[in-house]
Structures are given as structure tokens and as C-alpha cells.
Design a protein around this motif. Structure first.
Motif, mmCIF file in Angstrom:
data_model
loop_
_atom_site.group_PDB
_atom_site.id
_atom_site.type_symbol
_atom_site.label_atom_id
_atom_site.label_comp_id
_atom_site.label_asym_id
_atom_site.label_seq_id
_atom_site.Cartn_x
_atom_site.Cartn_y
_atom_site.Cartn_z
ATOM 1 N N ASN A 167 31.564 99.446 33.686
ATOM 2 C CA ASN A 167 31.889 100.291 32.542
ATOM 3 C C ASN A 167 33.299 99.997 32.031
ATOM 4 O O ASN A 167 33.538 99.986 30.818
ATOM 5 N N HIS B 120 35.760 97.358 27.884
ATOM 6 C CA HIS B 120 37.006 97.373 27.112
ATOM 7 C C HIS B 120 37.664 95.998 27.059
ATOM 8 O O HIS B 120 38.781 95.880 26.564
ATOM 9 N N GLU C 99 37.828 106.733 24.194
ATOM 10 C CA GLU C 99 38.181 106.177 25.498
ATOM 11 C C GLU C 99 39.527 105.467 25.412
ATOM 12 O O GLU C 99 39.608 104.246 25.458
ATOM 13 N N LEU D 293 41.779 104.158 33.784
ATOM 14 C CA LEU D 293 40.950 103.032 33.383
ATOM 15 C C LEU D 293 41.786 101.773 33.207
ATOM 16 O O LEU D 293 41.442 100.686 33.690
#
Length: 277
Positions: free
Chosen positions: A144, A148, A168, A181
Motif C-alpha cells: 500500500n 505513493h 494521504e 508512511l
């Protein structure tokens, strides 16, 4: 009827069948497949319930084709015989790394070797890119996170773009505090980059803001966020490998809408090293 009559004698025969005919065994094969599938299903349910998260990750890594089972050769020969991209023979030939045992010349304290430019100038960079993207399959959370990430090879080197889709963000709203993240992504990148000695450049970009703001934060955001990534990378690969840090504000948007969150991004570049003649 008289004894001398010429009437025909009729003999009635009865066919006796000893047993039923053979109907075939296809149903047995289908039933065996069903029983095997059910056994595998219940074994999977038992494993999920009886193992820890770390053990499940190890099982998943075993069946993942992008993650080598052993960082050394498995003892065989050829692609399916156990050779790993992390072996000294493979890494050294590709020009993308070495081990501490046979460290190649490089900067002090660095276990890798430089990815140089030459006839196969993109081969080493492509190897690093494959290892980086392969690291994204280690777990579902990393898969996940790697949504990005966009990579490309340019004249400058291997460019790893980290961007923030809608909802996000990579940093805390309005600041330069990295989100968990981003910390995970930079940690993986630093681990892969530690296989080389190439210098690194960090670039920050920001989305545009409304012109009604008294102070436009795009320059501060792009530079301070690039600086935050520099600090995280410095811990992983060493401060001496960071060649430059730059902030480009909103001057180079990635999408036509200048205020899109997609323009909040970072570029980490593994710079090329020209060969010595």
C-alpha cells in the motif's frame, strides 16, 4: 398331439449377466481433488490462527517471487538453481554492490560500490530499481505504501518520486513533520541505496496555494520537507553521500491543476557516477 408330429421345437434361452458394467472413475478423481482442496483450505485456516504476524510474513516471503529466499547462492546453478541477485558474483558484475567481506573501493564506511555510467550505463540503475520495487512486496502495508512511489531512470540517475494523493499526505498538514508512511518509504529506500556508494540528491516540490494568502508557503514547504528527508536518509546511508538538497516550490507541477495534492511530492535521485578512464 401325436408322438410322430412334425411340430417345431422352440428352445428359449436366458442371458445371464454376471455383474454391472464399468462406468468409469472420473468421479473418483473429482472427489479426490475436492478432498485435497478442502484439506489445503483447513490447513490454511489453521496456519492463520496458529502463527504470529512475523511467522506469517516469513511464509508469505517464501512464496513471493520478488524476494530472494537467501542472500547467498542456494547451491545450484542458473536462474532456478538458487542464484540470488544479492550474491557477490551477481552484484559485483552488475556494478551495484558488494559485501563487507569483499568490499569494493568506495567511500569510507560504505559497504557498496558505485553504479557507474558506461556501455551498459542503465544496467546497474535498473538493478537497484528492481530491488527497490521488490522490497515493496514484503508485506501488505508496504504494498500500500508503494502506491505513493514512481520510479524512472533519467540522465541524472535513478529518480524515485514520492507523491501524496488526495487524503494521504506524506507530511503533517501545513508543516514538514514526516508521516509514518513517509518514514517507512525512506527507510526502504535508504536500505537499498546502502548497497551503492553513489551520491544522492533530494528535491522538494509543493502544490500552489491561493493567492489570497499573506505569505505564500510554497518555497518553505518544498525546502523544509526536502531537508526532513535528507535527515532521514543521512541516518541510513551517511550524511556525506547527500550531494545537494533543493526546493522548487510550485515551479514544476506534476499535473495540470497546480493546486492538486499530487504536486506535493519529493524526488530522491541516486546520481550517476561517471567511469574513470
Amino acid at each position: 398331439m401325436s408322438v410322430g408330429s412334425n411340430a417345431p421345437v422352440i428352445i428359449k434361452g436366458k442371458k445371464v449377466i454376471a455383474g454391472e458394467g464399468h462406468h468409469g472413475g472420473a468421479w473418483k478423481v473429482a472427489y479426490a481433488d475436492f478432498v485435497t482442496a478442502m484439506m489445503a483450505f483447513f490447513m490454511l485456516m489453521w496456519l492463520l490462527n496458529a502463527t504470529t504476524e512475523k511467522q506469517r510474513k516469513g511464509i508469505a516471503d517464501y512464496f513471493s517471487p520478488t524476494i530472494p529466499l537467501n542472500r547467498i547462492s542456494g547451491g545450484g546453478d542458473g536462474t532456478l538453481g538458487g542464484d540470488s541477485v544479492f550474491t557477490e558474483e551477481t552484484l559485483a558484475q552488475n556494478g551495484i554492490g558488494a559485501t563487507n567481506r569483499h568490499a569494493a573501493p568506495g567511500k569510507p564506511g560504505s559497504p557498496g560500490i558505485p553504479v557507474t555510467a558506461g556501455a551498459d550505463k542503465d544496467k546497474g540503475l535498473e538493478g537497484i530499481e528492481e530491488m527497490l520495487l521488490g522490497s515493496g512486496g514484503e508485506s501488505m502495508s508496504m504494498q500500500n505504501a508503494f502506491r505513493h512511489v514512481v520510479t524512472r531512470i533519467s540522465d541524472e540517475g535513478l529518480v524515485i518520486e514520492l507523491f501524496a494523493p488526495e487524503g494521504e499526505p506524506l507530511f503533517a498538514a501545513g508543516g514538514a513533520t514526516p508521516a509514518p508512511l513517509l518514514e517507512d518509504l525512506v527507510s526502504v529506500i535508504g536500505r537499498v541505496f546502502s548497497l551503492t556508494t553513489n551520491d544522492i540528491a533530494v528535491k522538494g516540490f509543493s502544490r500552489s496555494h491561493a493567492i489570497v494568502l499573506a505569505e505564500n508557503p510554497v518555497w518553505d514547504h518544498s525546502l523544509s520537507r526536502a531537508e526532513a528527508v535528507r535527515l532521514m536518509l543521512g541516518d541510513a546511508v551517511g550524511e556525506d553521500r547527500i550531494e545537494r538538497v533543493a526546493g522548487y516550490a510550485d515551479r514544476h507541477p506534476a499535473v495540470p491543476n497546480p493546486m492538486s495534492m499530487r504536486n506535493d511530492r519529493l524526488e530522491i535521485v541516486l546520481l550517476r557516477v561517471e567511469p574513470e578512464y
